[in-house]
Write an enzyme that holds these catalytic residues in place. Structure first.
Site, PDB file in Angstrom:
ATOM      1  N   CYS A  93      -1.784  10.905   5.996  1.00 52.35           N
ATOM      2  CA  CYS A  93      -2.269  11.046   7.372  1.00 52.35           C
ATOM      3  C   CYS A  93      -1.255  11.836   8.210  1.00 52.35           C
ATOM      4  CB  CYS A  93      -2.569   9.669   7.960  1.00 52.35           C
ATOM      5  SG  CYS A  93      -3.627   9.735   9.436  1.00 52.35           S
ATOM      6  N   TYR A  94      -0.553  11.192   9.148  1.00 55.46           N
ATOM      7  CA  TYR A  94       0.463  11.924   9.909  1.00 55.46           C
ATOM      8  C   TYR A  94       1.492  12.530   8.969  1.00 55.46           C
ATOM      9  CZ  TYR A  94       4.036  13.086  13.338  1.00 55.46           C
ATOM     10  OH  TYR A  94       4.946  13.771  14.107  1.00 55.46           O
ATOM     11  N   GLU A 118      -3.400   3.588   0.703  1.00 57.75           N
ATOM     12  CA  GLU A 118      -2.727   2.295   0.589  1.00 57.75           C
ATOM     13  C   GLU A 118      -3.596   1.114   1.010  1.00 57.75           C
ATOM     14  OE1 GLU A 118      -1.405   3.824   4.724  1.00 57.75           O
ATOM     15  OE2 GLU A 118      -2.213   4.601   2.844  1.00 57.75           O
ATOM     16  N   ASP A 174      12.560 -19.735   0.983  1.00 57.31           N
ATOM     17  CA  ASP A 174      13.488 -18.624   1.179  1.00 57.31           C
ATOM     18  C   ASP A 174      14.943 -19.065   1.044  1.00 57.31           C
ATOM     19  OD1 ASP A 174      11.091 -17.415   1.802  1.00 57.31           O
ATOM     20  OD2 ASP A 174      11.391 -17.597   3.955  1.00 57.31           O
ATOM     21  N   HIS A 188      -6.101   7.282   3.896  1.00 56.47           N
ATOM     22  CA  HIS A 188      -5.092   6.261   3.597  1.00 56.47           C
ATOM     23  C   HIS A 188      -5.369   5.630   2.227  1.00 56.47           C
ATOM     24  CE1 HIS A 188      -2.946   5.922   7.493  1.00 56.47           C
ATOM     25  NE2 HIS A 188      -4.075   6.426   7.968  1.00 56.47           N
TER      26      HIS A 188
END
Length: 517
Positions: free
Chosen positions: A84-85, A176, A231, A174
Site C-alpha cells: 500500500c503506502y 497481511e 509473561d 494488503h
C-alpha cells in the site's frame, strides 16, 4: 537452527496492520523486527538481514513532509516488498509517480494477474482473478524504470508491480489481512525470494537471548518482578536457566491481585523451581497511594512508580544488583508507543513500557519485548513450564486496579475478587476456560436499584468480559450460551454481597480494548 541468524525488517509507516505483517512472517518460521521509518539505523539492520518489507500508512507520498524510507536501504541490494503506502513510496523514491486517484478504494476488490512472477508462484496464475483487500486513496500512475505490472484491478492499474532483477515488489492491496485469502502465501513467496531457511523457532530464540543476556549481564546480579502470570513466569524460568543463582525473583503483593493469588504464586515457584524468591507484602503502600484516584492513566503511573520504589528498596537489601528483568510483550510496546518510537498512535500507557526513571538505579532486561503472547506460551513449553501456568489467562500488571473503574477501596476489591472467582470457576466447570483468551469481572463505579427478598437494594453493577484472540492485538467476544450467563448472573448476585446486577460486555477490540482501563 540456522547456521546464521536470518531477519526480515518491517519498516513501519504507521499502518494499523504493521504488527500483522510481523506475525505472518514469524508464522512461517522467519524472525522479523519492526522498525519505524523515522528511527532506523544501519547498525540495527546488521549482516543477518534477508529482506525488507515496507508497511502501509495513513499518509500521502504527495505531502511535502511525506514519510519515506532511508535511501541506504535500497543500496543494500536486498529484496524489498512494499505494501500500500509502502508500494507508493518505493515508486516515488525510485523515480515513478503517484497521484490522487479521485476516489478511495476500501474493502474487497478483484485483482487480475497479468504476468507470472515468483511472488505469485503456486498461488496465483496469470490471466486469473482473485479476491484482495484494498485501503487507499492515492495510486501509482507512472512506474519507475525497470518495473512492470504483474496484477491490476479495474480502479488500480498497478495493483502489483515488480522489478524482478532487483527483487523489488509493490502491492497496492494488503496481503497481511485475512480478507486477502491468499495473502499469507504471497508473503511466503516473498520470503522464498529472500532465500530464508524457514527454521526460526522458540528454541533458536532462546539461544539468541542466551548469548545476548550473557554478554550484557556477565557476572552481575539480576532481579525479576514475578507476578505469577505467564509473561513473568517465562522470564523468570528463562533467566534462571541462563544465569542460575545470579537471578533473584521478587514477588510484590500490591493488594490488587485475584483471590488467593499470592499464596498460589509463592507456592508454585517454591515447589517447582529452585529460584531464590522474596515475597513482599506492600498492600498498604499501594492502596494508600491510590486512595481517591479515579483517572486510569494516573492509576497506572502510581502503580508503576510504587512498584519501582519497592523494587529499589528490596534490591538494596540483596547487595549490588545491576539489572531488573520484566515481562514486557510486543503488544504492550505497540499500544504504549509505536515500536521504538515510530509513528503509530498511543492507545494507553503500560506500567512496564518506556524505560526506567532516573531514580531507579537498575538497568532493564526485557527478553520477551519482541514476542506476542502466543509466542510466549510456546517459549514457556520449550522451557518446561507447567501447562496450568502456560494456559493461564493474561492478567494486567496494574492488577484489579484497572478492573475497578473509579476510586479503589478494599471493600470494592474484595467484592470484585469474589465475583471474579465465581466467574472463572464456572467457566472451568463448563470446560470453556481453554477456549477463551481472557475472561474477568469488572466492578463498575455505578450502583443500581434492585429487589432481593422483598427489600430494596442499592448495590454495584458487575460487568463480565470474555474474549477470544491469538495475540491480544485484536479480539472478539466469546459467545456464551444465554442459559449459562443467566445461571452465572444468579450465582454471582446470590453469593457476592454488594452486587445486585450483572451485565455482559459484547465489545470487540477494536473499537474497545480488552481491559476496561
Amino acid at each position: 537452527m540456522s547456521k546464521k541468524r536470518e531477519k526480515i525488517i518491517i519498516v513501519d509507516f504507521g499502518s494499523q496492520f504493521t504488527q500483522l505483517i510481523a506475525r505472518r512472517v514469524r508464522e512461517f518460521g522467519v524472525y522479523s523486527e519492526i522498525l519505524p521509518y523515522n528511527n532506523i539505523k544501519k547498525e540495527q539492520v546488521g549482516d543477518d538481514l534477508s529482506g525488507v518489507i515496507f508497511s502501509g500508512g495513513p499518509h500521502s507520498v504527495m505531502q511535502d513532509d511525506a514519510p519515506s524510507a532511508p535511501e541506504w536501504l535500497f543500496d543494500l541490494k536486498k529484496p524489498i516488498l512494499g505494501i500500500c503506502y509502502g508500494q507508493q513510496t518505493i515508486v516515488n523514491q525510485l523515480g515513478g509517480k503517484v497521484i490522487n486517484s479521485g476516489k478511495r478504494e476500501y474493502g474487497n476488490s478483484i485483482v487480475k494477474v497479468v504476468s507470472d512472477s515468483p511472488l505469485f508462484d503456486k498461488v496465483w496464475n496469470s490471466g486469473d482473478e482473485y479476491k484482495v483487500w484494498m485501503s487507499h486513496g492515492d495510486s501509482v500512475s507512472v512506474l519507475p524504470k525497470k518495473f512492470s505490472v504483474i496484477a491490476r484491478t479495474d480502479s488500480a492499474p498497478y495493483a502489483a508491480i515488480a522489478d524482478e532483477a532487483r527483487k523489488y515488489y509493490g502491492l497496492q492491496f494488503h496481503p497481511e489481512v485475512y480478507h486477502t485469502p491468499d495473502g499469507k502465501n504471497i508473503i511466503k513467496n516473498f520470503l522464498d525470494i529472500c532465500g530464508v531457511s524457514f527454521d526460526w523457532t522458540m528454541a533458536s530464540f532462546f539461544e539468541t537471548q542466551k548469548s545476548n543476556i550473557l554478554a550484557k549481564v556477565k557476572s552481575s546480579k539480576v532481579i525479576c518482578g514475578l507476578s505469577g502470570g505467564v509473561d513473568s513466569s517465562v522470564v523468570a524460568v528463562l533467566l534462571h536457566k541462563i544465569l542460575g543463582d545470579q537471578l533473584t525473583c521478587i514477588y510484590i503483593d500490591n493488594g490488587l491481585m485475584r483471590k488467593n493469588e499470592s499464596e498460589q504464586v509463592v507456592s508454585m515457584f517454591k515447589e517447582n523451581y529452585n529460584i531464590p524468591l522474596i515475597h513482599v507484602d506492600a498492600k498498604e503502600i499501594f492502596l494508600r497511594k491510590l486512595e481517591g484516584v479515579t483517572d486510569p492513566e494516573q492509576k497506572r503511573k502510581i502503580i508503576g512508580n510504587v512498584f519501582i520504589d519497592v523494587f529499589d528498596e528490596e534490591a538494596s537489601k540483596i547487595g549490588i544488583v545491576e539489572f531488573l528483568a520484566q515481562g514486557t510483550l510486543y503488544p504492550d510496546v505497540i499500544e504504549s508507543i509505536s515500536f521504538t518510537g515510530g509513528p503509530s498512535v498511543t492507545i494507553k500507557s503500560h506500567h512496564n513500557v518506556g524505560g526506567l526513571p532516573e531514580k531507579m538505579n537498575l538497568k532493564l532486561i526485557e527478553p520477551l519485548r519482541q514476542l506476542f503472547k502466543d509466542e510466549v506460551r510456546i517459549l514457556g513449553r520449550e522451557l518446561g513450564l507447567p501447562e496450568s501456568f502456560i494456559t493461564r489467562h493474561p492478567f494486567p500488571g496494574p492488577g484489579l486496579a484497572i478492573r475497578c473503574p473509579g476510586e479503589i477501596t478494599e471493600e470494592k476489591l474484595e467484592i470484585l475478587r469474589n465475583a471474579d472467582e465465581i466467574y472463572i470457576n464456572e467457566i472451568k466447570k463448563a470446560g470453556l476456560y481453554d477456549e477463551i483468551w481472557q475472561a474477568f469481572a469488572v466492578l463498575l463505579p455505578t450502583r443500581s436499584v434492585g429487589v432481593m427478598g422483598d427489600a430494596r437494594t442499592y448495590e454495584y453493577v458487575c460487568a463480565l468480559r470474555a474474549v477470544t484472540s491469538v495475540d491480544g492485538m485484536t479480539a472478539d467476544i466469546y459467545h456464551f450460551d444465554s442459559d449459562f450467563l443467566s445461571l452465572l448472573s444468579n450465582k454471582i448476585i446470590n453469593s457476592v454481597k454488594g452486587i445486585n446486577r450483572v451485565v455482559y460486555d459484547i465489545t470487540s477490540k477494536p473499537p474497545g480494548t480488552i481491559e476496561w482501563e
